[in-house]
Design a protein around this motif. Structure first.
Motif, PDB file in Angstrom:
ATOM      1  N   VAL A  58      -8.280 -10.246  -2.364  1.00 47.72           N
ATOM      2  CA  VAL A  58      -8.164 -10.015  -0.928  1.00 47.72           C
ATOM      3  C   VAL A  58      -8.286  -8.521  -0.640  1.00 47.72           C
ATOM      4  CG1 VAL A  58      -6.729 -10.274   1.126  1.00 47.72           C
ATOM      5  CG2 VAL A  58      -6.716 -12.046  -0.646  1.00 47.72           C
ATOM      6  N   ILE A  59      -9.177  -8.189   0.307  1.00 42.85           N
ATOM      7  CA  ILE A  59      -9.367  -6.822   0.782  1.00 42.85           C
ATOM      8  C   ILE A  59      -8.927  -6.771   2.240  1.00 42.85           C
ATOM      9  CG2 ILE A  59     -11.014  -4.944   1.147  1.00 42.85           C
ATOM     10  CD1 ILE A  59     -12.848  -6.339  -0.897  1.00 42.85           C
ATOM     11  N   ALA A  60      -8.034  -5.838   2.574  1.00 45.65           N
ATOM     12  CA  ALA A  60      -7.545  -5.687   3.944  1.00 45.65           C
ATOM     13  C   ALA A  60      -8.324  -4.573   4.634  1.00 45.65           C
ATOM     14  CB  ALA A  60      -6.059  -5.375   3.952  1.00 45.65           C
ATOM     15  N   GLU A  61      -8.938  -4.897   5.779  1.00 45.46           N
ATOM     16  CA  GLU A  61      -9.677  -3.900   6.558  1.00 45.46           C
ATOM     17  C   GLU A  61      -8.808  -3.369   7.696  1.00 45.46           C
ATOM     18  OE1 GLU A  61     -14.189  -4.535   6.974  1.00 45.46           O
ATOM     19  OE2 GLU A  61     -13.351  -6.542   7.240  1.00 45.46           O
ATOM     20  N   GLY A  62      -9.173  -2.196   8.207  1.00 45.47           N
ATOM     21  CA  GLY A  62      -8.518  -1.656   9.389  1.00 45.47           C
ATOM     22  C   GLY A  62      -7.131  -1.120   9.150  1.00 45.47           C
ATOM     23  N   ILE A  63      -6.843  -0.640   7.944  1.00 44.77           N
ATOM     24  CA  ILE A  63      -5.530  -0.065   7.665  1.00 44.77           C
ATOM     25  C   ILE A  63      -5.500   1.357   8.210  1.00 44.77           C
ATOM     26  CG2 ILE A  63      -3.889   0.592   5.876  1.00 44.77           C
ATOM     27  CD1 ILE A  63      -4.239  -2.411   6.170  1.00 44.77           C
ATOM     28  N   GLU A  64      -4.673   1.564   9.228  1.00 49.20           N
ATOM     29  CA  GLU A  64      -4.627   2.861   9.887  1.00 49.20           C
ATOM     30  C   GLU A  64      -3.274   3.551   9.760  1.00 49.20           C
ATOM     31  OE1 GLU A  64      -5.836   2.200  13.898  1.00 49.20           O
ATOM     32  OE2 GLU A  64      -7.907   1.677  13.361  1.00 49.20           O
ATOM     33  N   ARG A  65      -2.261   2.813   9.302  1.00 45.57           N
ATOM     34  CA  ARG A  65      -0.927   3.413   9.174  1.00 45.57           C
ATOM     35  C   ARG A  65      -0.330   3.069   7.810  1.00 45.57           C
ATOM     36  NH1 ARG A  65      -0.145   0.299  13.749  1.00 45.57           N
ATOM     37  NH2 ARG A  65       1.611  -0.709  12.686  1.00 45.57           N
ATOM     38  N   ALA A  66       0.576   3.914   7.374  1.00 44.10           N
ATOM     39  CA  ALA A  66       1.201   3.708   6.068  1.00 44.10           C
ATOM     40  C   ALA A  66       2.014   2.417   6.035  1.00 44.10           C
ATOM     41  CB  ALA A  66       2.086   4.907   5.724  1.00 44.10           C
ATOM     42  N   ASP A  67       2.656   2.062   7.151  1.00 46.59           N
ATOM     43  CA  ASP A  67       3.457   0.836   7.141  1.00 46.59           C
ATOM     44  C   ASP A  67       2.564  -0.399   7.028  1.00 46.59           C
ATOM     45  OD1 ASP A  67       2.399   1.165   9.671  1.00 46.59           O
ATOM     46  OD2 ASP A  67       4.192   0.481  10.739  1.00 46.59           O
ATOM     47  N   GLN A  68       1.332  -0.331   7.543  1.00 41.78           N
ATOM     48  CA  GLN A  68       0.399  -1.442   7.358  1.00 41.78           C
ATOM     49  C   GLN A  68      -0.008  -1.567   5.886  1.00 41.78           C
ATOM     50  OE1 GLN A  68      -2.662  -0.218  10.135  1.00 41.78           O
ATOM     51  NE2 GLN A  68      -1.981  -1.720  11.674  1.00 41.78           N
ATOM     52  N   ARG A  69      -0.302  -0.433   5.272  1.00 41.66           N
ATOM     53  CA  ARG A  69      -0.660  -0.462   3.855  1.00 41.66           C
ATOM     54  C   ARG A  69       0.495  -1.017   3.026  1.00 41.66           C
ATOM     55  NH1 ARG A  69      -1.463   5.210   1.155  1.00 41.66           N
ATOM     56  NH2 ARG A  69       0.773   5.200   1.658  1.00 41.66           N
ATOM     57  N   ASP A  70       1.718  -0.578   3.316  1.00 41.32           N
ATOM     58  CA  ASP A  70       2.877  -1.068   2.566  1.00 41.32           C
ATOM     59  C   ASP A  70       3.046  -2.569   2.751  1.00 41.32           C
ATOM     60  OD1 ASP A  70       3.300   1.548   1.825  1.00 41.32           O
ATOM     61  OD2 ASP A  70       4.877   1.917   3.309  1.00 41.32           O
TER      62      ASP A  70
END
Length: 445
Positions: free
Chosen positions: A398-410
């Motif tokens: 799974v690849i997540a697109e549109g990660i713009e904030r650190a909390d989203q990445r976490d």
């Protein structure tokens, strides 16, 4: 039946009056929007143009069942209802025009939120769905809406084109009544015909630039590869993004040549990348419809010297709708050569899980819409968790697109996604900048 603000536009309206609905044609929109822009320049006030394209379905069936007079009467009633509603609800200049057939266009210079404009459309939809009495009985119409908030100084042609594309999309979706015309606009200041000619020349002169959107591992944040994106620096209009670029190519029937041009440039630019970096190239519906696409792509890869095992082809769900069986065969041929396949923008469309069963894919790329609420909405987290569990069971990454904030990445890391891309770590960058990033990453390793 235009706005209550008198002036030259109203005089034009009388000349353009439509015999069925009493409304002018879309020519009035050009004059009205030009007047709003001129007024804004004088008063230094911003222009906030919102529009909705209303399409009435079943008109042909009504004409056949009740006669043409009933259809004409229905159009007159719909025009009256929309005009009355706009007069009551829009405290701003507006214009209502006939856009051909069973289509009406309501345009307003109104400052309101996206939610407010959608609420107005939803209320109008209920109003237009009410029964209409005609001499031979009672009929009901099924309106469909395409909505838009125009960009700064967006041309009327661009607004109408984006609305038309959106309306076609909502008409193709079973049960859908309303859709927003998102995406990129055709830049103002130049005719569409000239822009199309400029595009063809840009392809011939190798003026289409390829940028790379870096991708990273969620396990250790290392660079794993990049997605190739297209940009065009027009000599007069400046930078044009991939969305508008491919819209132009589609109108000129040159999506295939543009796609091939981008693939060739990306492969040649990436042929000296380190062996641990992957290149992702987008595949269009026109590519899949081209009988020789597989051999053509394999020839391009062979000529560039880029390793097949480091290549990923990204295919959207929209590309698969026409003929999923044929697409599956094409992907199987690529997969047999060591090329990996990613199902792109997963979650943006119908999320047809059958594709995960019948297609030889290796990655699911989650659309940014699946990411936006994962830090605040437990339901979004639950959906993401279910998708990752399903992907794991199918041996897909799974690849997540549109990660713009650190909390989203976490958040996506906690749910065991494998990779991510987005503005948090890097924006799309030139070939030279990506090579510099890759060298820096290698030195750190």
């Amino acid at each position: 039946m235009t706005s209550s603000h008198p002036g030259q536009a109203e005089r034009l309206a009388l000349r353009l009056e439509d015999r069925l609905s009493g409304l002018p044609g879309v020519e009035l929109v050009h004059e009205r929007m030009a007047a709003w822009q001129a007024e804004a320049q004088e008063s230094l006030a911003p222009v906030h143009v919102h529009a909705m394209l209303i399409s009435l379905r079943r008109l042909d069936a009504i004409n056949m069942a009740y006669g043409a007079a009933a259809g004409d009467g229905a159009l007159e009633e719909i025009a009256a209802r929309v005009s009355h509603y706009a007069s009551e609800e829009l405290d701003a200049p507006w214009v209502l025009t006939r856009a051909g057939g069973g289509n009406f266009l309501l345009v307003a210079n109104i400052s309101c939120s996206r939610e407010r404009w959608q609420l107005l459309a939803d209320q109008l939809s209920h109003l237009l769905s009410r029964p209409i009495a005609v001499p031979s009985g009672v009929i009901r119409l099924s309106p469909r809406f395409a909505l838009i908030r125009t960009l700064a100084e967006e041309a009327v042609e661009s607004m109408l084109e984006r609305l038309g594309v959106a309306l076609q999309a909502v008409n193709e979706q079973q049960g859908a009544r309303l859709v927003w015309a998102d995406g990129e606009a055709i830049p103002p200041g130049i005719s569409t015909a000239q822009l199309e000619a400029d595009l063809l020349g840009a392809i011939d002169r190798d003026e289409i630039e390829v940028l790379f959107q870096p991708q990273f591992s969620l396990e250790d944040d290392r660079l794993t590869g990049a997605e190739a994106l297209a940009r065009w620096d027009h000599p007069e209009l400046g930078r044009i993004g991939a969305g508008a670029l491919f819209n132009l190519a589609e109108r000129t029937d040159h999506v295939g040549p543009l796609s091939q041009h981008i693939a060739r440039k990306a492969l040649w630019a990436a042929r000296d990348w380190p062996e641990n970096l992957r290149l992702s190239i987008n595949v269009t519906p026109e590519d899949l419809a081209f009988e020789s696409y597989t051999s053509q792509m394999l020839d391009l890869v062979g000529e560039s010297g880029f390793p097949l095992r480091q290549l990923t082809l990204e295919i959207t769900e929209q590309s698969l709708i026409a003929d999923v069986t044929a697409a599956a065969q094409i992907m199987a041929e690529f997969s047999a050569q060591g090329i990996r396949i990613a199902l792109d923008d997963f979650g943006a469309g119908f999320c047809n899980f059958r594709y995960l069963k019948v297609l030889p894919i290796h990655y699911i790329k989650l659309d940014r819409a699946m990411i936006e609420g994962i830090t605040t909405d437990p339901r979004d987290v639950a959906i993401l968790r279910a998708i990752v569990a399903m992907a794991t069971a199918l041996d897909l990454e799974v690849i997540a697109e549109g990660i713009e904030r650190a909390d989203q990445r976490d958040a996506v890391a906690r749910e065991h996604c494998g990779y991510y891309q987005g503005f948090l770590r890097a924006q799309p960058m030139s070939v030279a900048l990506f090579e510099k990033l890759a060298r820096t990453e290698m030195e750190r390793a």
